[in-house]
Design an enzyme around this catalytic site. Structure first.
Site, PDB file in Angstrom:
ATOM      1  N   ASP A  10      -8.272  -2.235  -8.341  1.00 62.75           N
ATOM      2  CA  ASP A  10      -7.942  -1.443  -7.303  1.00 62.75           C
ATOM      3  C   ASP A  10      -8.217  -0.092  -7.547  1.00 62.75           C
ATOM      4  O   ASP A  10      -7.443   0.408  -8.516  1.00 62.75           O
ATOM      5  CB  ASP A  10      -6.405  -1.940  -7.236  1.00 62.75           C
ATOM      6  N   CYS A  32       0.929  -1.302  -0.078  1.00 62.64           N
ATOM      7  CA  CYS A  32       0.086  -0.065  -0.069  1.00 62.64           C
ATOM      8  C   CYS A  32       0.888   1.159   0.089  1.00 62.64           C
ATOM      9  O   CYS A  32       1.532   1.365  -0.985  1.00 62.64           O
ATOM     10  CB  CYS A  32      -0.878  -0.151   1.335  1.00 62.64           C
ATOM     11  N   HIS A  91      -7.566  -3.592  -4.002  1.00 58.67           N
ATOM     12  CA  HIS A  91      -6.704  -2.869  -3.183  1.00 58.67           C
ATOM     13  C   HIS A  91      -6.320  -4.128  -1.954  1.00 58.67           C
ATOM     14  O   HIS A  91      -7.155  -4.641  -1.552  1.00 58.67           O
ATOM     15  CB  HIS A  91      -6.835  -1.731  -2.711  1.00 58.67           C
TER      16      HIS A  91
END
Length: 247
Positions: free
Chosen positions: A180, A127, A212
């Site tokens: 995502d 991330c 994601h």
């Protein structure tokens, strides 16, 4: 991600000096002395249980894994996954210079305290940490490899660093979920184009049916077991090729 059959390992916190003050670093050590290392860069929520688990996962594969607390400047520590709104301004405040300062400090510690130099070290991130790993790799020559798990903000945003792609000299592996929203298809294409044009040795894999954080088993509603397993299989193969254990 925990493996009950993994060899014994140890983990603790160490403190590393940086140009912006002391930084806590979670260190996971394999049962035998390590001759290779990986720097594990956090999600937007700090060096939480999930990131510590990942570090131990690397240690079980024979790496000395160090996960620096990139929130050390604000003293936040960790946030819960439900605190997304609180996390966004915190990671937004961590620009390229701060990331590079912190990763260099970890690499200096590895060389001085562990005898592992940059050429025997990989960087990975998840991330926000994916963007951070890419950022660090553009400024630190001689790394063994870089692995990015769903790193938004590389190609667009206030801290985008894709224009620095020509500075990359380590092989790069990127994992992206096809669904995502933080890394839309046009950004995936922009990364492909920039890395290809820069002559970077890289692989970028897009995982159908994944969004994601698809490899974050601490968030069951986002986790996708099959895609995560494939991403980790590719990661281990990539690292073992570019950063094999010393003979």
């Amino acid at each position: 991600m925990n493996d009950p059959h993994a060899p014994a390992l140890s983990a603790d916190w160490v403190t590393v000096p940086t140009g912006d003050g002391p930084m806590r670093v979670y260190a996971a050590r394999p049962a035998a002395a390590a001759d290779r290392a990986v720097v594990v860069l956090q999600e937007a929520f700090g060096v939480n249980d999930h990131i510590q688990d990942i570090a131990r996962h690397f240690a079980a594969r024979g790496f000395l894994a160090l996960a620096p607390d990139l929130f050390h400047r604000n003293g936040v520590g960790t946030l819960g996954y439900e605190q997304h709104a609180e996390a966004m301004p915190l990671i937004g405040a961590i620009g390229p210079d701060a990331i590079i300062t912190d990763v260099r400090a970890v690499l200096d510690h590895l060389a001085a305290a562990e005898g592992i130099d940059t050429g025997r070290t990989a960087i990975t991130g998840f991330c926000f940490g994916g963007r951070a790993a890419f950022t660090a790799a553009t400024a630190i020559p001689g790394l063994a490899a870089t692995v990015v798990f769903y790193g938004p903000g590389i190609a667009a945003g206030p801290h985008a660093v894709l224009d620095r792609a020509t500075a990359l000299d380590a092989p790069l592996l990127l994992h992206v979920g096809a669904e995502d929203p933080t890394i839309p298809a046009e950004q995936v294409r922009a990364i492909d184009t920039a890395l290809t044009g820069a002559g970077v040795e890289f692989e970028q894999h897009v995982y159908a049916g994944a969004g994601h954080a698809f490899a974050c088993d601490a968030r069951p509603h986002m986790y996708r077991d099959e895609q995560a397993g494939t991403a980790w299989h590719r990661t281990w193969a990539f690292l073992d090729h570019h950063l094999p254990p010393a003979v």
